[in-house]
Scaffold this active site. Structure first.
Site, mmCIF file in Angstrom:
data_model
loop_
_atom_site.group_PDB
_atom_site.id
_atom_site.type_symbol
_atom_site.label_atom_id
_atom_site.label_comp_id
_atom_site.label_asym_id
_atom_site.label_seq_id
_atom_site.Cartn_x
_atom_site.Cartn_y
_atom_site.Cartn_z
ATOM 1 N N PHE A 16 -5.566 5.918 -0.427
ATOM 2 C CA PHE A 16 -4.659 4.762 -0.402
ATOM 3 C C PHE A 16 -4.714 4.044 -1.743
ATOM 4 O O PHE A 16 -5.771 3.939 -2.376
ATOM 5 C CB PHE A 16 -5.073 3.756 0.686
ATOM 6 C CG PHE A 16 -4.796 4.203 2.082
ATOM 7 C CD1 PHE A 16 -3.550 4.016 2.660
ATOM 8 C CD2 PHE A 16 -5.794 4.803 2.835
ATOM 9 C CE1 PHE A 16 -3.300 4.412 3.962
ATOM 10 C CE2 PHE A 16 -5.554 5.207 4.142
ATOM 11 C CZ PHE A 16 -4.303 5.014 4.697
ATOM 12 N N PHE A 51 2.402 9.853 3.172
ATOM 13 C CA PHE A 51 2.737 9.709 4.592
ATOM 14 C C PHE A 51 3.200 8.306 4.964
ATOM 15 O O PHE A 51 3.779 8.103 6.027
ATOM 16 C CB PHE A 51 1.561 10.136 5.483
ATOM 17 C CG PHE A 51 0.304 9.344 5.268
ATOM 18 C CD1 PHE A 51 0.108 8.112 5.866
ATOM 19 C CD2 PHE A 51 -0.714 9.843 4.457
ATOM 20 C CE1 PHE A 51 -1.056 7.387 5.677
ATOM 21 C CE2 PHE A 51 -1.883 9.119 4.265
ATOM 22 C CZ PHE A 51 -2.055 7.888 4.858
ATOM 23 N N ASP A 52 2.976 7.310 4.085
ATOM 24 C CA ASP A 52 3.413 5.949 4.423
ATOM 25 C C ASP A 52 3.367 5.086 3.170
ATOM 26 O O ASP A 52 2.523 5.299 2.281
ATOM 27 C CB ASP A 52 2.516 5.338 5.504
ATOM 28 C CG ASP A 52 3.098 4.051 6.092
ATOM 29 O OD1 ASP A 52 4.291 3.799 5.862
ATOM 30 O OD2 ASP A 52 2.353 3.331 6.777
ATOM 31 N N ILE A 55 -7.542 0.517 9.999
ATOM 32 C CA ILE A 55 -8.648 1.479 9.953
ATOM 33 C C ILE A 55 -9.856 0.852 9.260
ATOM 34 O O ILE A 55 -9.737 -0.091 8.473
ATOM 35 C CB ILE A 55 -8.230 2.785 9.246
ATOM 36 C CG1 ILE A 55 -7.791 2.514 7.805
ATOM 37 C CG2 ILE A 55 -7.144 3.512 10.039
ATOM 38 C CD1 ILE A 55 -7.514 3.784 7.013
ATOM 39 N N TYR A 95 -8.736 8.023 10.564
ATOM 40 C CA TYR A 95 -8.234 8.302 11.907
ATOM 41 C C TYR A 95 -9.058 9.335 12.661
ATOM 42 O O TYR A 95 -8.680 9.736 13.762
ATOM 43 C CB TYR A 95 -6.767 8.745 11.834
ATOM 44 C CG TYR A 95 -5.855 7.635 11.353
ATOM 45 C CD1 TYR A 95 -5.397 6.665 12.231
ATOM 46 C CD2 TYR A 95 -5.496 7.546 10.015
ATOM 47 C CE1 TYR A 95 -4.570 5.644 11.797
ATOM 48 C CE2 TYR A 95 -4.667 6.519 9.567
ATOM 49 C CZ TYR A 95 -4.212 5.571 10.463
ATOM 50 O OH TYR A 95 -3.396 4.548 10.022
ATOM 51 N N TYR A 131 0.834 -1.199 0.000
ATOM 52 C CA TYR A 131 0.000 0.000 0.000
ATOM 53 C C TYR A 131 0.874 1.256 0.000
ATOM 54 O O TYR A 131 2.043 1.227 0.402
ATOM 55 C CB TYR A 131 -0.914 0.027 1.232
ATOM 56 C CG TYR A 131 -0.167 0.261 2.515
ATOM 57 C CD1 TYR A 131 0.006 1.544 3.029
ATOM 58 C CD2 TYR A 131 0.389 -0.807 3.229
ATOM 59 C CE1 TYR A 131 0.711 1.770 4.205
ATOM 60 C CE2 TYR A 131 1.099 -0.599 4.397
ATOM 61 C CZ TYR A 131 1.258 0.687 4.876
ATOM 62 O OH TYR A 131 1.966 0.908 6.029
#
Length: 459
Positions: A129, A66-67, A86, A112, A56
């Site tokens: 995502f 961010f990731d 999540i 979140y 992902y």
């Protein structure tokens, strides 16, 4: 337009562009929008509880990454539908097929929320995502994680309570062998008594992991199904893999030990003893052990008993340990047999069956001296025990055979050592004969426990 207005317009345009896709939320509230970028293969999607493996990458709406598991070059795995990730992920991955790549846009309440995930994800952030699904597999319910019982949850159940041993359950089942349905029924049964209803042990184990109204698919390897014997009634051949579709409609849990008073434990202990004895007589030794173990669990640490209750509790515990020892002997589980004999002899140090069965267990594992001691004690206390006399003869014969083998082994060793000293420079001492003797000792067959044992069960 000012610079600030231009930036705001660009962000709004980016947000609107990102808010594209199919709404895949159960409530159709637009909380998770999905676009498939690459179609997957196969017909199945992951189910609740499946272990899924993905790559992902995540971005904020302004394009800030961010990731990413790709950056770490390490796939990410989690149990679907268990709240480990999540809400958007549990929702989206459940719609994917192996090989699929999709892009999802998640509103804050599916990500979140107001808390965010500082420092990278701010409060009330909508996230994007891209996810690729590599594989998924069902939950392994076996104690040893050997893949023998795989459960896939088609429909999540209600609450958190699950049936325990002895619970009364109402179920619907559909059993499959290959493409053939061999069993389709509605049943009301006591969990733990499934063998009486032609249910395999693996299915009962799966039932104890289910919630009310849950619908699951259970895959069983042969050892958790009908084993090497198969099931003639259902035309199931030996060593067959099975699939069951199961719905747990309702259940009433059996009382746990801490929920019962002493009177109830004694009453249930007597019932369990009778059931165990019946299973033993039918040759169902593993089922019998489950009943006897209940007695031990209920009464082993019970305190505050009256004199009459104490006598009855000790009698039940003694019978349970003696019968467990006998079952374990039948199953060739000698360490467990020894353990239960010792427990029985703690309650009654001169118990005839406890001493005899411990002697049998020692004999079976070639501890001849300990076996002889137990059989001799049986004969001192109970001189008419013919079975103990017979086993003592066997035990003494085995000890003589062992002694002769040891004499031969050491004689060969000393002879070769002497020959070596007499012939300096001779070849290295060969030990094939010694190895053979050792092997003979280690491979000694078990010593007739089944043929000569006392098979009577405690009354």
């Amino acid at each position: 337009m000012t610079a600030e207005e231009v930036k705001a317009a660009e962000m709004k345009a980016a947000e609107e562009a990102s808010l594209e896709g199919v709404d895949i939320t159960p409530k159709s509230d637009g909380g998770v929008l999905k676009i498939i970028k690459k179609e997957g293969t196969g017909a199945e999607c992951p189910m609740i509880g499946d272990k899924v493996s993905v790559h992902y990458t995540g971005w904020l709406l302004d394009g800030t990454k961010f990731d990413s598991s790709l950056d770490r070059k390490d796939k990410f795995s989690f149990d679907l539908g268990k709240g480990e990730v999540i809400k958007a992920w549990d929702t989206a991955v459940a719609t994917m097929k192996v090989g699929e790549i999709c892009r999802i846009t998640c509103k804050p309440e599916y990500a979140y929320g107001s808390a965010g995930s500082p420092p990278k994800i701010p409060s009330n952030a909508t996230l994007i995502f891209e996810i690729e699904l590599f594989e998924f597999k069902g939950e392994d319910l076996t104690d040893d994680e050997d893949g023998g019982i795989i459960r896939r949850i088609r429909k999540k159940g209600e609450g958190y309570s699950k049936p325990n041993e002895g619970a009364l359950a109402e179920i619907e089942i559909e059993g499959w062998h290959g493409d053939r349905v061999f069993d389709k029924r509605e049943l009301r049964l006591e969990v733990g008594e499934g063998e009486n209803y032609d249910l395999p042990t693996g299915l009962e184990k799966a039932l104890q992991k289910m919630e009310k109204s849950e619908e699951s698919v259970v895959y069983l390897k042969p050892s958790y199904g009908f084993g090497s014997a198969g099931k003639e009634k259902f035309q199931i051949p030996p060593d067959a893999e099975l699939k069951y579709e199961v719905k747990l409609k309702s259940f009433e849990k059996a009382k746990e030990s801490w929920e019962m008073n002493t009177e109830e434990k004694l009453e249930q202990g007597s019932i369990a003893k009778e059931k165990g004895t019946q299973y033993f007589k039918e040759g169902k030794y593993k089922r019998a052990t489950l009943q006897y173990k209940k007695i031990v669990a209920w009464l082993e640490h019970e305190s505050g008993l009256s004199d009459a209750e104490d006598v009855k509790a000790k009698s039940l515990r003694l019978a349970a340990h003696l019968n467990l020892a006998m079952c374990h002997l039948k199953l060739k589980e000698y360490p467990q047999a020894l353990e239960n004999c010792n427990k029985a002899l703690e309650l009654d140090s001169s118990n005839e069956k406890g001493l005899f069965r411990r002697g049998e267990a020692y004999l079976a594992v070639n501890d001849f001296e300990l076996a002889r001691t137990d059989f001799q004690k049986v004969l001192r206390l109970y001189p008419s025990n013919k079975a103990a006399k017979a086993q003592l003869v066997i035990c003494q014969q085995k000890m003589r055979e062992q002694h002769e083998r040891e004499k031969k082994l050491y004689a060969n060793m000393f002879q070769r050592l002497a020959e070596k000293e007499a012939k300096p420079g001779a070849d290295t001492l060969q030990t094939s004969d010694s190895h053979k003797s050792n092997t003979e000792m280690k491979d000694e067959e078990h010593n007739g426990v089944d043929d000569k044992s006392q098979v009577d069960i405690e009354a």
